[in-house]
Design a protein around this motif. Structure first.
Motif, PDB file in Angstrom:
ATOM      1  N   GLU A  31       0.840  -1.203   0.000  1.00  0.00           N
ATOM      2  CA  GLU A  31       0.000   0.000   0.000  1.00  0.00           C
ATOM      3  C   GLU A  31       0.873   1.250   0.000  1.00  0.00           C
ATOM      4  O   GLU A  31       0.593   2.220  -0.696  1.00  0.00           O
ATOM      5  N   ASP A 102      -7.718   1.836   6.011  1.00  0.00           N
ATOM      6  CA  ASP A 102      -8.098   2.471   4.748  1.00  0.00           C
ATOM      7  C   ASP A 102      -7.843   3.971   4.736  1.00  0.00           C
ATOM      8  O   ASP A 102      -8.373   4.688   3.884  1.00  0.00           O
ATOM      9  N   ARG A 138      -7.882   8.437   1.667  1.00  0.00           N
ATOM     10  CA  ARG A 138      -8.724   7.294   2.024  1.00  0.00           C
ATOM     11  C   ARG A 138      -8.865   6.396   0.809  1.00  0.00           C
ATOM     12  O   ARG A 138      -8.876   6.865  -0.321  1.00  0.00           O
ATOM     13  N   LYS A 139      -9.006   5.124   1.098  1.00  0.00           N
ATOM     14  CA  LYS A 139      -9.238   4.168   0.022  1.00  0.00           C
ATOM     15  C   LYS A 139     -10.699   4.257  -0.400  1.00  0.00           C
ATOM     16  O   LYS A 139     -11.601   4.244   0.423  1.00  0.00           O
ATOM     17  N   GLY A 142     -10.856   0.581  -3.594  1.00  0.00           N
ATOM     18  CA  GLY A 142      -9.530   0.036  -3.863  1.00  0.00           C
ATOM     19  C   GLY A 142      -8.498   1.044  -4.337  1.00  0.00           C
ATOM     20  O   GLY A 142      -7.356   0.686  -4.586  1.00  0.00           O
ATOM     21  N   HIS A 143      -8.885   2.311  -4.480  1.00  0.00           N
ATOM     22  CA  HIS A 143      -7.964   3.343  -4.955  1.00  0.00           C
ATOM     23  C   HIS A 143      -7.814   4.435  -3.894  1.00  0.00           C
ATOM     24  O   HIS A 143      -8.802   4.835  -3.273  1.00  0.00           O
ATOM     25  N   TRP A 144      -6.598   4.917  -3.718  1.00  0.00           N
ATOM     26  CA  TRP A 144      -6.353   5.995  -2.761  1.00  0.00           C
ATOM     27  C   TRP A 144      -6.798   7.319  -3.352  1.00  0.00           C
ATOM     28  O   TRP A 144      -6.489   7.642  -4.501  1.00  0.00           O
TER      29      TRP A 144
END
Length: 156
Positions: A31, A102, A138-139, A142-144
């Motif tokens: 991550e 997350d 934040r996620k 699945g993406h930041w």
């Protein structure tokens, strides 16, 4: 219970603990690597004046403390900058990342300058006291995504 009966159970517990640690460490490391790669992608997107790529990592509920307190205002300001700039250079240094599930706190020093069509050379570092940014990401599916940005709040 004898030591011979406890030893295999203790070994199994230790093994599970080590496996859990390695899985968590791998997840955090990957991550962190994803966030670092994202920062590099944003640097390149700004330099190439790719508005959609820049906004792709910004959450819909984005806020900051330097005038673009919504994603729409940030989009407008970036669009104006990209129209005014002949060339933009960005370097990110001293990145620190603290991931908590997350959410991630990201801090970085940004060195930025632009060659503007009508105003000549502009350096962010000449205009403000510091260029240390702090981001909350934040996620999202699945993406930041960057939710909040602070920094560049003290002009010289």
């Amino acid at each position: 219970m004898s030591i011979r009966k406890i030893a295999p159970i203790a070994f199994l517990v230790v093994l599970v603990g080590i496996a859990a640690y390695l899985l968590i460490k791998e997840r955090v490391t990957s991550e962190e690597a994803r966030i670092r790669a994202l920062i590099v992608d944003i640097e390149r997107a700004v330099e190439k004046k790719k508005l959609s790529k820049c906004l792709g990592v910004v959450a819909d509920n984005y806020t900051d403390n330097f005038g673009q307190e919504s994603k729409a205002k940030l989009e407008k300001r970036l669009h104006e900058l990209f129209q005014m700039a002949r060339k933009i250079d960005v370097t990110v240094e001293d990145v620190s990342i603290d991931i908590r599930g997350d959410e991630a706190d990201i801090a970085m020093t940004v060195i930025a300058s632009a060659e503007l069509y009508y105003l000549g050379h502009f350096s962010l570092n000449n205009e403000v006291e510091h260029t240390r940014f702090e981001l909350l990401a934040r996620k999202d599916h699945g993406h930041w995504k960057v939710v909040r940005a602070t920094g560049v709040d003290t002009y010289k």
